[in-house]
Scaffold this active site. Sequence first.
Site, mmCIF file in Angstrom:
data_model
loop_
_atom_site.group_PDB
_atom_site.id
_atom_site.type_symbol
_atom_site.label_atom_id
_atom_site.label_comp_id
_atom_site.label_asym_id
_atom_site.label_seq_id
_atom_site.Cartn_x
_atom_site.Cartn_y
_atom_site.Cartn_z
ATOM 1 C CG ASP A 1 -11.885 -57.601 -73.483
ATOM 2 O OD1 ASP A 1 -12.650 -58.149 -74.306
ATOM 3 O OD2 ASP A 1 -12.158 -57.535 -72.266
HETATM 4 C C1 NOJ Z 1 -15.528 -58.303 -73.587
HETATM 5 C C2 NOJ Z 1 -15.214 -59.041 -72.333
HETATM 6 O O1 NOJ Z 1 -14.473 -58.226 -71.451
HETATM 7 C C3 NOJ Z 1 -14.437 -60.326 -72.549
HETATM 8 O O2 NOJ Z 1 -14.369 -61.008 -71.333
HETATM 9 C C4 NOJ Z 1 -15.083 -61.156 -73.621
HETATM 10 O O3 NOJ Z 1 -14.353 -62.345 -73.812
HETATM 11 C C5 NOJ Z 1 -15.140 -60.342 -74.905
HETATM 12 N N1 NOJ Z 1 -15.962 -59.162 -74.676
HETATM 13 C C6 NOJ Z 1 -15.680 -61.128 -76.083
HETATM 14 O O4 NOJ Z 1 -17.037 -61.295 -75.979
#
Ligand code: NOJ
Length: 711
Positions: free
Chosen positions: A257
């Site tokens: 993430d």
């Molecule tokens: C953080 C989020 O937790 C995730 O779900 C998302 O895909 C990413 N940011 C990218 O934007």
Amino acid sequence: MGRIDTLLASMTLEEKIGQLNMVASSRVITGPGELRDLEDGIRGGRIGSLLNLWGLEETRAVQRLAVEESRLGVPLLMGLDVIHGHRTIFPVCLAEACLFAPDLWEKTARAAAEEATEDGVALTFAPMLDVARDPRWGRIIESPGEDPWVACQMAAAKTRGFQGQDLAAQDSIAATAKHLCAYGAVTAGREYASADVSERTLRELYLPPFAAAVHARVAAIMPAFIDVAGVAMTVNGNLMQGWLRGAAGFDGVVISDYNAVAELLHHGVASDLVEAAALALNAGVDIDMTSNAYVQGLAEALKRGLTTIAAIDASVRRVLALKERLGLFDDPYRRGSASAPAGRAAERQTLAREAARRAIVLLSNRGQALPLSPEIRRIAVIGPLADARGEMLGSWASAGRPEDAVSILEGLRSALPNCRIDHVPGVDIAGESTDGMPAALGLCAEAEVVVLCLGEAAAMSGEAASRVDLGLPGRQRALAEAVLDLGKPVVVTLSSGRPLTLPWLFERADAVLATWFLGHEAGHAVADVVTGAFNPTGRLPVSWPRHVGQIPIFYNELPAGRPYAPGVHYTSTYLDSPPTPQFPFGHGLSYSRFALSDLSCEPARLKPGDSIDVSAAVHNEAGVDGEATLFLFVRDPVASVARPLLELKGIQKAVLKAGERKTVTWRLPVEELAFVGQGLEPILEPGRVEIHVGQSADPEGFVSGAVELVL
Ligand code: NOJ
């Protein structure tokens, strides 16, 4: 040698690490940290994938740098959060879950994939499969709700929809099942906090949706950026190497993430970026999203002996294999090279309206206030969510434009051209001023019916949007109570990303609709339901609490030693509230009225390999055609470990003319009755299993039977 071997053999260490490095563009910001220079990094082979960029020209320009100006010409992987639509915005995921319709879930994902590829995108960070039992957590809006069976259906449908038949097709995008796992269990619903769940709960609740996504051949998995029971998911090798790549058989790419590798320092499990990078890579994280830890740390980690070149090569190989599977080596510009067939935009709009109206849940309808009588000539539309196009788009609007949305006010005006519809917001969504209330109340006094549009702003749920108070923000309650005091019929729409705890409202309003954030067609969808042009079918994918103090609340709990009995002191309840939800899982009214009868489950005795044939009759007792949703639950009343009070195993929909009766059937393989035994392995046990069919998880109204499992 195949293409990947040849490439790998010719790569420098820096180029290999580059393939594992995902960098954010500045087109939209979805996380913290500094933005990095894209052009030099791409030319130098130090960036293998991007996120947050879309648009044919924009994506082609950077792809050209990679393909034509980097030494090896490896194409870039272009990722974006295409969550509930790309240009056409569909209902937010929790709202879409209310459809209980895998075919439509797949169609909206397919439409999103088509639109995203037209914009050069090849990878989405969806579906989000976090089972969520806590509406304080803002990301419940992105979840399939509280039930693991529903989450599994969602996993399969969305993966099919995004990825299509062939991932190499020009309108397919790679899906990322996220966030592995138990992110929905963050302590007290507080975003980014730690979670502590038992091994059994992991296996029964949180992992099955990921197994379902892997079964559907999902291309990528994203670990959650939280820790579970003290192990940060970004470094959880047991789960990522052991369970995911081992037991579940996943052969795709693991993408961290946003910034999660660097955040291992904050988790207190790495002392510098070098250690963080090595820990994540060794645990199975192939791509480092935005933290730059792999670029800064992996070469040094090799020198320190913290990781191996074999681990780096294995990850690079997986990334290149995904690029190959997407057809990027054959034609890096494939996505977006054909324009959409004529009529597609109109089809998507129709799909968006269908999904949106099916997502609306009629929570209450006292005295049949809805649908509105066609005789009504004057309506006051009040409240801060009535004329709020932008809010309708919800938490992940991707490339969706607010100006393309239809507000609730606009939808009602277009559906009721012969009706006078006046509007005043009365108050802001979250402001403290009540200056607009007198004008709003004045309009209400002159109207025959009030449509009161209340709720949250879209930004109040989603990532980094946990709340402790699940009431109406700002002065909306004051507005609502003043309107209700007028004694006019009041129909309330609740726009929100989560259930809101409003017992006072449910007691007083004539009808309440959960309208979530329904996307571009929100206004038309609400008008369809309010006018009766569409008979509501939406059902709650979560238990709706009466009070924040009941959270976490979910239907599939384990039985208590002293089960709740109203009025009995030593039972499992609260002094100041019943333990039951305001509305149970599966709740949703219709303008029809359905009755169940004649449950049959056969054969009476079963052994492994058999299936249970369940059937029940459903009767539309009303004078209006409608669609019933029936839930098939099981309960194992005596087992070697405590089993949930109810477990969902299937749903069926029945479209019934006024007065019509139909039989609905299920075939349930005995193996679906297996559960995680004391040894943490799936087991089947002999004995009686109860079968219940109902219109929600509320046992009242169930038709029930039982079968005997003989081993
Ligand atoms: C953080 C989020 O937790 C995730 O779900 C998302 O895909 C990413 N940011 C990218 O934007």
